[in-house]
Design an enzyme around this catalytic site. Structure first.
Site, PDB file in Angstrom:
ATOM      1  CB  CYS A   4      -0.916  -0.030   1.222  1.00 21.88           C
ATOM      2  SG  CYS A   4      -1.777   1.522   1.506  1.00 21.88           S
ATOM      3  CG  ASN A  86     -12.923  10.521  -3.840  1.00 15.38           C
ATOM      4  OD1 ASN A  86     -13.989  11.120  -3.807  1.00 15.38           O
ATOM      5  ND2 ASN A  86     -11.796  11.085  -4.242  1.00 15.38           N
ATOM      6  CG  HIS A  99      -7.207   8.926   0.980  1.00 18.41           C
ATOM      7  ND1 HIS A  99      -7.255   7.656   0.459  1.00 18.41           N
ATOM      8  CD2 HIS A  99      -7.559   9.758  -0.025  1.00 18.41           C
ATOM      9  CE1 HIS A  99      -7.617   7.709  -0.813  1.00 18.41           C
ATOM     10  NE2 HIS A  99      -7.819   8.992  -1.138  1.00 18.41           N
ATOM     11  CG  HIS A 101      -9.122  14.176  -0.743  1.00 11.99           C
ATOM     12  ND1 HIS A 101      -8.141  14.283  -1.701  1.00 11.99           N
ATOM     13  CD2 HIS A 101      -9.621  12.919  -0.876  1.00 11.99           C
ATOM     14  CE1 HIS A 101      -8.063  13.154  -2.392  1.00 11.99           C
ATOM     15  NE2 HIS A 101      -8.951  12.303  -1.909  1.00 11.99           N
TER      16      HIS A 101
HETATM   17  P1  AMP Z   1      -8.296   9.386  -4.186  1.00 14.79           P
HETATM   18  O1  AMP Z   1      -8.429   9.617  -5.667  1.00 14.79           O
HETATM   19  O2  AMP Z   1      -9.437   9.892  -3.379  1.00 14.79           O
HETATM   20  O3  AMP Z   1      -7.951   7.937  -3.891  1.00 14.79           O
HETATM   21  O4  AMP Z   1      -7.072  10.285  -3.703  1.00 14.79           O
HETATM   22  C1  AMP Z   1      -5.755   9.867  -3.739  1.00 14.79           C
HETATM   23  C2  AMP Z   1      -4.927  11.088  -3.648  1.00 14.79           C
HETATM   24  O5  AMP Z   1      -3.611  10.718  -3.339  1.00 14.79           O
HETATM   25  C3  AMP Z   1      -4.870  11.905  -4.953  1.00 14.79           C
HETATM   26  O6  AMP Z   1      -5.378  13.214  -4.715  1.00 14.79           O
HETATM   27  C4  AMP Z   1      -3.379  11.905  -5.297  1.00 14.79           C
HETATM   28  O7  AMP Z   1      -2.950  13.121  -5.854  1.00 14.79           O
HETATM   29  C5  AMP Z   1      -2.745  11.633  -3.951  1.00 14.79           C
HETATM   30  N1  AMP Z   1      -1.435  11.005  -3.990  1.00 14.79           N
HETATM   31  C6  AMP Z   1      -1.064   9.926  -4.721  1.00 14.79           C
HETATM   32  N2  AMP Z   1       0.224   9.629  -4.477  1.00 14.79           N
HETATM   33  C7  AMP Z   1       0.675  10.548  -3.571  1.00 14.79           C
HETATM   34  C8  AMP Z   1       1.931  10.777  -2.921  1.00 14.79           C
HETATM   35  N3  AMP Z   1       2.990   9.990  -3.144  1.00 14.79           N
HETATM   36  N4  AMP Z   1       2.019  11.806  -2.068  1.00 14.79           N
HETATM   37  C9  AMP Z   1       0.954  12.608  -1.834  1.00 14.79           C
HETATM   38  N5  AMP Z   1      -0.249  12.439  -2.405  1.00 14.79           N
HETATM   39  C10 AMP Z   1      -0.393  11.421  -3.268  1.00 14.79           C
END
Ligand code: AMP
Length: 113
Positions: A4, A86, A99, A101
């Protein structure tokens, strides 16, 4: 091994811009910000999504929501903000670790979908 992405961020195997951390949760800046402030808040246990919240792990979610106002205040979000999670395919969840946002720093569009 746990594959993950966010579990790897928690242990420091993948770098991140930390905003807040305690024994239960970790918060860091989204790598592709959708607003002037875009912070992700995650539990330090692997919960795949909102669908995986249950009586055993819901204290992590409660703790996240206790931390969110503090993080928002520290980020200067005095005029409000949005919290989003999401979930699953139709929710367009791309990282399968729960997570939240935190988005703010400007007037956000009121259209969700
Ligand atoms: P979701 O689409 O709700 O699953 O959000 C996942 C979020 O993780 C997206 O907004 C990505 O830009 C963010 N994300 C993916 N990889 C990283 C990373 N290495 N560091 C910070 N944010 C990330």
């Amino acid at each position: 091994m746990n594959d993950c992405l966010f579990c790897k961020i928690i242990v420091g195997d993948i770098p991140s811009a930390k905003v807040y951390e305690d024994d239960m949760i970790y918060a860091f800046r989204d790598i592709a910000p959708m607003a002037p402030v875009h912070v992700l808040v995650i539990p330090k246990v692997h919960i795949a999504s909102a669908d995986g919240v249950n009586a055993e792990n819901s204290a992590y979610v409660a703790h996240i929501f206790e931390a969110i106002p503090k993080i928002a205040a520290a980020e200067g979000l005095t005029n409000g903000y949005r919290v989003i999670t999401n979930c699953g395919e139709d929710g367009c969840q791309s990282v399968k670790h729960l997570h939240f946002h935190i988005l703010g720093g400007k007037k956000l569009p009121d259209q969700m979908a």
